[in-house]
Scaffold this motif. Structure first.
Motif, PDB file in Angstrom:
ATOM      1  N   ARG A 377       0.823  -1.209   0.000  1.00  0.00           N
ATOM      2  CA  ARG A 377       0.000   0.000   0.000  1.00  0.00           C
ATOM      3  C   ARG A 377       0.863   1.267   0.000  1.00  0.00           C
ATOM      4  NH1 ARG A 377      -3.016   2.159  -1.065  1.00  0.00           N
ATOM      5  NH2 ARG A 377      -4.373   3.052   0.550  1.00  0.00           N
ATOM      6  N   ALA A 378       1.933   1.248   0.800  1.00  0.00           N
ATOM      7  CA  ALA A 378       2.802   2.425   0.869  1.00  0.00           C
ATOM      8  C   ALA A 378       3.505   2.663  -0.465  1.00  0.00           C
ATOM      9  CB  ALA A 378       3.826   2.255   1.990  1.00  0.00           C
ATOM     10  N   GLU A 379       3.859   1.607  -1.166  1.00  0.00           N
ATOM     11  CA  GLU A 379       4.498   1.773  -2.471  1.00  0.00           C
ATOM     12  C   GLU A 379       3.502   2.283  -3.509  1.00  0.00           C
ATOM     13  OE1 GLU A 379       8.305  -1.278  -2.429  1.00  0.00           O
ATOM     14  OE2 GLU A 379       6.407  -1.991  -3.263  1.00  0.00           O
ATOM     15  N   GLN A 380       2.240   1.904  -3.385  1.00  0.00           N
ATOM     16  CA  GLN A 380       1.224   2.479  -4.265  1.00  0.00           C
ATOM     17  C   GLN A 380       1.165   3.989  -4.094  1.00  0.00           C
ATOM     18  OE1 GLN A 380      -2.499   0.584  -3.431  1.00  0.00           O
ATOM     19  NE2 GLN A 380      -2.017  -1.296  -4.560  1.00  0.00           N
ATOM     20  N   LEU A 381       1.168   4.435  -2.864  1.00  0.00           N
ATOM     21  CA  LEU A 381       1.139   5.870  -2.595  1.00  0.00           C
ATOM     22  C   LEU A 381       2.424   6.548  -3.055  1.00  0.00           C
ATOM     23  CD1 LEU A 381      -0.405   5.780   1.003  1.00  0.00           C
ATOM     24  CD2 LEU A 381      -1.561   6.383  -1.127  1.00  0.00           C
ATOM     25  N   ASN A 382       3.528   5.838  -2.950  1.00  0.00           N
ATOM     26  CA  ASN A 382       4.831   6.385  -3.351  1.00  0.00           C
ATOM     27  C   ASN A 382       4.982   6.456  -4.862  1.00  0.00           C
ATOM     28  OD1 ASN A 382       7.570   7.282  -2.651  1.00  0.00           O
ATOM     29  ND2 ASN A 382       8.223   5.324  -3.522  1.00  0.00           N
ATOM     30  N   GLY A 383       4.167   5.687  -5.581  1.00  0.00           N
ATOM     31  CA  GLY A 383       4.278   5.648  -7.036  1.00  0.00           C
ATOM     32  C   GLY A 383       5.381   4.752  -7.540  1.00  0.00           C
ATOM     33  N   GLY A 384       5.838   3.835  -6.700  1.00  0.00           N
ATOM     34  CA  GLY A 384       6.893   2.919  -7.105  1.00  0.00           C
ATOM     35  C   GLY A 384       7.614   2.370  -5.896  1.00  0.00           C
ATOM     36  N   PRO A 385       8.622   1.501  -6.133  1.00  0.00           N
ATOM     37  CA  PRO A 385       9.362   0.881  -5.023  1.00  0.00           C
ATOM     38  C   PRO A 385      10.081   1.916  -4.164  1.00  0.00           C
ATOM     39  CG  PRO A 385       9.806  -0.254  -7.097  1.00  0.00           C
ATOM     40  CD  PRO A 385       9.069   1.000  -7.447  1.00  0.00           C
ATOM     41  N   PHE A 386      10.282   1.565  -2.905  1.00  0.00           N
ATOM     42  CA  PHE A 386      11.022   2.429  -2.002  1.00  0.00           C
ATOM     43  C   PHE A 386      12.493   2.488  -2.385  1.00  0.00           C
ATOM     44  CE2 PHE A 386       7.748   0.867   1.218  1.00  0.00           C
ATOM     45  CZ  PHE A 386       6.950   1.986   1.051  1.00  0.00           C
ATOM     46  N   ALA A 387      13.110   3.631  -2.133  1.00  0.00           N
ATOM     47  CA  ALA A 387      14.552   3.753  -2.344  1.00  0.00           C
ATOM     48  C   ALA A 387      15.329   3.148  -1.187  1.00  0.00           C
ATOM     49  CB  ALA A 387      14.936   5.223  -2.511  1.00  0.00           C
ATOM     50  N   ASP A 388      14.703   3.062  -0.024  1.00  0.00           N
ATOM     51  CA  ASP A 388      15.396   2.593   1.174  1.00  0.00           C
ATOM     52  C   ASP A 388      14.944   1.185   1.528  1.00  0.00           C
ATOM     53  OD1 ASP A 388      17.086   2.659   3.304  1.00  0.00           O
ATOM     54  OD2 ASP A 388      16.010   4.197   4.440  1.00  0.00           O
ATOM     55  N   ASP A 389      15.754   0.505   2.359  1.00  0.00           N
ATOM     56  CA  ASP A 389      15.376  -0.813   2.860  1.00  0.00           C
ATOM     57  C   ASP A 389      14.216  -0.689   3.838  1.00  0.00           C
ATOM     58  OD1 ASP A 389      17.656  -1.696   1.506  1.00  0.00           O
ATOM     59  OD2 ASP A 389      18.905  -1.455   3.283  1.00  0.00           O
ATOM     60  N   VAL A 390      13.490  -1.782   3.997  1.00  0.00           N
ATOM     61  CA  VAL A 390      12.409  -1.837   4.977  1.00  0.00           C
ATOM     62  C   VAL A 390      12.566  -3.114   5.787  1.00  0.00           C
ATOM     63  CG1 VAL A 390       9.922  -1.959   5.374  1.00  0.00           C
ATOM     64  CG2 VAL A 390      10.810  -0.556   3.497  1.00  0.00           C
ATOM     65  N   ALA A 391      12.605  -2.972   7.116  1.00  0.00           N
ATOM     66  CA  ALA A 391      12.614  -4.125   8.013  1.00  0.00           C
ATOM     67  C   ALA A 391      11.492  -3.938   9.022  1.00  0.00           C
ATOM     68  CB  ALA A 391      13.962  -4.254   8.721  1.00  0.00           C
ATOM     69  N   MET A 392      10.798  -5.030   9.363  1.00  0.00           N
ATOM     70  CA  MET A 392       9.673  -4.946  10.290  1.00  0.00           C
ATOM     71  C   MET A 392       9.629  -6.158  11.208  1.00  0.00           C
ATOM     72  SD  MET A 392       6.337  -3.444   8.269  1.00  0.00           S
ATOM     73  CE  MET A 392       6.699  -3.889   6.583  1.00  0.00           C
ATOM     74  N   LEU A 393       9.170  -5.900  12.430  1.00  0.00           N
ATOM     75  CA  LEU A 393       8.803  -6.939  13.383  1.00  0.00           C
ATOM     76  C   LEU A 393       7.353  -6.690  13.783  1.00  0.00           C
ATOM     77  CD1 LEU A 393      11.770  -7.213  15.927  1.00  0.00           C
ATOM     78  CD2 LEU A 393      11.085  -8.915  14.240  1.00  0.00           C
ATOM     79  N   LEU A 394       6.504  -7.684  13.660  1.00  0.00           N
ATOM     80  CA  LEU A 394       5.118  -7.582  14.126  1.00  0.00           C
ATOM     81  C   LEU A 394       4.928  -8.629  15.235  1.00  0.00           C
ATOM     82  CD1 LEU A 394       2.295  -6.319  13.813  1.00  0.00           C
ATOM     83  CD2 LEU A 394       1.769  -8.177  12.201  1.00  0.00           C
ATOM     84  N   VAL A 395       4.763  -8.151  16.470  1.00  0.00           N
ATOM     85  CA  VAL A 395       4.580  -9.028  17.630  1.00  0.00           C
ATOM     86  C   VAL A 395       3.098  -9.052  17.965  1.00  0.00           C
ATOM     87  CG1 VAL A 395       5.390  -9.547  19.934  1.00  0.00           C
ATOM     88  CG2 VAL A 395       6.782  -8.118  18.429  1.00  0.00           C
ATOM     89  N   THR A 396       2.526 -10.229  18.074  1.00  0.00           N
ATOM     90  CA  THR A 396       1.088 -10.321  18.313  1.00  0.00           C
ATOM     91  C   THR A 396       0.801 -11.229  19.502  1.00  0.00           C
ATOM     92  OG1 THR A 396       0.687 -12.235  16.885  1.00  0.00           O
ATOM     93  CG2 THR A 396       0.716 -10.085  15.842  1.00  0.00           C
ATOM     94  N   ARG A 397      -0.279 -10.896  20.192  1.00  0.00           N
ATOM     95  CA  ARG A 397      -0.758 -11.740  21.292  1.00  0.00           C
ATOM     96  C   ARG A 397      -2.262 -11.926  21.154  1.00  0.00           C
ATOM     97  NH1 ARG A 397       0.981 -11.285  27.672  1.00  0.00           N
ATOM     98  NH2 ARG A 397       0.213 -13.380  28.236  1.00  0.00           N
ATOM     99  N   GLY A 398      -2.704 -13.118  21.429  1.00  0.00           N
ATOM    100  CA  GLY A 398      -4.132 -13.416  21.318  1.00  0.00           C
ATOM    101  C   GLY A 398      -4.616 -13.179  19.906  1.00  0.00           C
ATOM    102  N   GLY A 399      -5.737 -12.487  19.760  1.00  0.00           N
ATOM    103  CA  GLY A 399      -6.275 -12.200  18.442  1.00  0.00           C
ATOM    104  C   GLY A 399      -5.492 -11.165  17.667  1.00  0.00           C
ATOM    105  N   GLY A 400      -4.612 -10.447  18.349  1.00  0.00           N
ATOM    106  CA  GLY A 400      -3.711  -9.521  17.676  1.00  0.00           C
ATOM    107  C   GLY A 400      -4.283  -8.158  17.374  1.00  0.00           C
ATOM    108  N   ARG A 401      -5.583  -7.941  17.585  1.00  0.00           N
ATOM    109  CA  ARG A 401      -6.191  -6.653  17.287  1.00  0.00           C
ATOM    110  C   ARG A 401      -7.188  -6.247  18.371  1.00  0.00           C
ATOM    111  NH1 ARG A 401      -6.137  -8.792  11.719  1.00  0.00           N
ATOM    112  NH2 ARG A 401      -4.894  -7.424  10.389  1.00  0.00           N
TER     113      ARG A 401
END
Length: 401
Positions: A377-401
């Protein structure tokens, strides 16, 4: 002194496309031998432009744009293999063929072992053989150059893969009270990884530590420094260093290992107390984690702190109490939020990331797939691939939301 040979290819075949002509530099001090080479090339309509240099010093000045060097091993300022070695050093991507006398045929074989593409014996070649030998030599040199470049690419890819394994390890975690989903994508800069890194370490049944960080810049040096910081952080956490002392110690590692004083890093750390259902967040110039809980999305209001490596100062701890057993905490590097939004200079930033996570479509995405969905979604808004690297951690518990 130099002699151009109009009949040696400069006008010999007007129907040959210019891109297929060869530019050959003959390094020969005997005018008769040089004239003979020119005549041999002229009689075959070879498509070869011949230039002649009578010494090694003159050849050095005329090397620009040459496809092949045809070298006599007996020159006024260089003899035998010493002259060949000098020509090989200065020839760059040009092929080198040795032109020897009949008594030097063994020397010609040795010359090939030194790096020449071929050797020719004076008096034993006609125009067709000479033309063929020069063109074959050029093609062999091109093939060697392509193989060398391919090998360099393969080595670079292998190096990047090793660094990526160091930057992006498997979480060291055994608890089933939470789940951790990881994501990494290199920027578009030649697919080279930068200094983004993350790690997850469980030190007690009820305690899990997480880190996401970013060393400024892109390339091998920054990636290597990122690996050092990640490994140092893991060692400090596993050694039981007090929580308040981990990032100051990590900053010492950064300042001692960086190649330039201007190099800095941003870091976000989280210590989860699973039994108490709470977290301690510390930021060193890094964007805050985003909390998803109770149907709400909001960035964690932890103080930003200073970049690591700028002015040593202990980051301020922020205590976060989870109000429910169903929550997710998203940690990320700034490559995710630095993309543009629309036609102007506005960036996605943390508020924009929060809006994306509030979109109805995001709630339909399975949590393991949420990081990749966010990047899309963010690349759609950017109009193309990011120039920078992207790293993410998503920690979830239970239903997560």
């Amino acid at each position: 002194m130099s002699w151009p040979y109009p009949r040696g290819g400069l006008g010999g075949n007007p129907n040959l496309p210019p891109g297929e002509r060869l530019r050959v530099l003959l390094v020969e001090d005997d005018e008769g031998d040089a004239f003979l080479v020119g005549e041999l090339l002229a009689e075959t309509n070879s498509g070869i432009d011949l230039l002649v240099a009578t010494s090694l010093s003159e050849a050095r000045r005329r090397m620009t744009g040459v496809d092949c060097v045809l070298l006599d091993l007996g020159l006024p300022d260089a003899q035998g293999l010493d002259g060949l070695r000098q020509v090989l050093e200065m020839s760059g991507s040009a092929a080198v063929c040795v032109l020897t006398g009949r008594s030097d045929e063994h020397l010609g074989i040795v010359a090939v072992a030194e790096g020449a593409q071929d050797y020719l014996v004076k008096g034993q070649v006609d125009g067709v053989l000479l033309t063929r030998a020069l063109r074959y030599a050029v093609e062999r040199k091109r093939a060697d150059e392509n193989a060398r470049r391919l090998r360099e690419v393969e080595l670079r890819q292998a190096e990047s893969a090793r660094l990526e394994r160091g930057l992006l390890p498997q979480p060291l975690m055994s608890t089933d009270k939470i789940a951790v989903h990881t994501f990494y994508r290199p920027g578009r800069h030649a697919a080279l990884i930068g200094g983004d890194f993350f790690d997850v370490v469980q030190t007690r049944p009820d305690q899990v530590d997480l880190i996401v960080g970013d060393v400024c810049g892109h390339g091998v040096d920054e990636a290597a420094l990122g690996v050092e910081l990640r490994v140092a952080w893991r060692a400090l956490v596993l050694a039981g260093v007090p929580d308040d002392e981990v990032l100051p110690a990590l900053e010492q590692v950064l300042m001692s290992e960086r190649r330039l004083q201007e190099i800095f890093a941003t870091v976000a750390t989280v210590r989860l107390d699973l039994d108490a259902n709470r977290a301690t967040v510390r930021l060193a110039g890094h964007p805050p984690p985003v909390l998803l809980a109770g149907g709400q999305v909001a960035p964690v209001p932890a103080p930003g702190g200073l970049l690591l490596g700028v002015r040593p100062r202990r980051p301020v701890a922020f205590d976060l109490q989870f109000d429910t057993e169903d929550w997710s905490l998203l940690m990320y590097t700034d490559g995710l939020i630095e993309g543009r939004v629309g036609e102007g200079d506005e960036r996605l930033d943390v508020p924009g990331l929060t809006r994306l996570l509030k979109e109805p479509d995001s709630r339909e995405v399975a949590l393991p797939d949420l990081p990749a969905w966010l990047v899309g979604r963010a690349e759609q808004l950017n109009g193309g691939p990011f120039a920078d690297d992207v790293a993410m951690l998503l920690v979830t518990r239970g239903g997560g939301r």
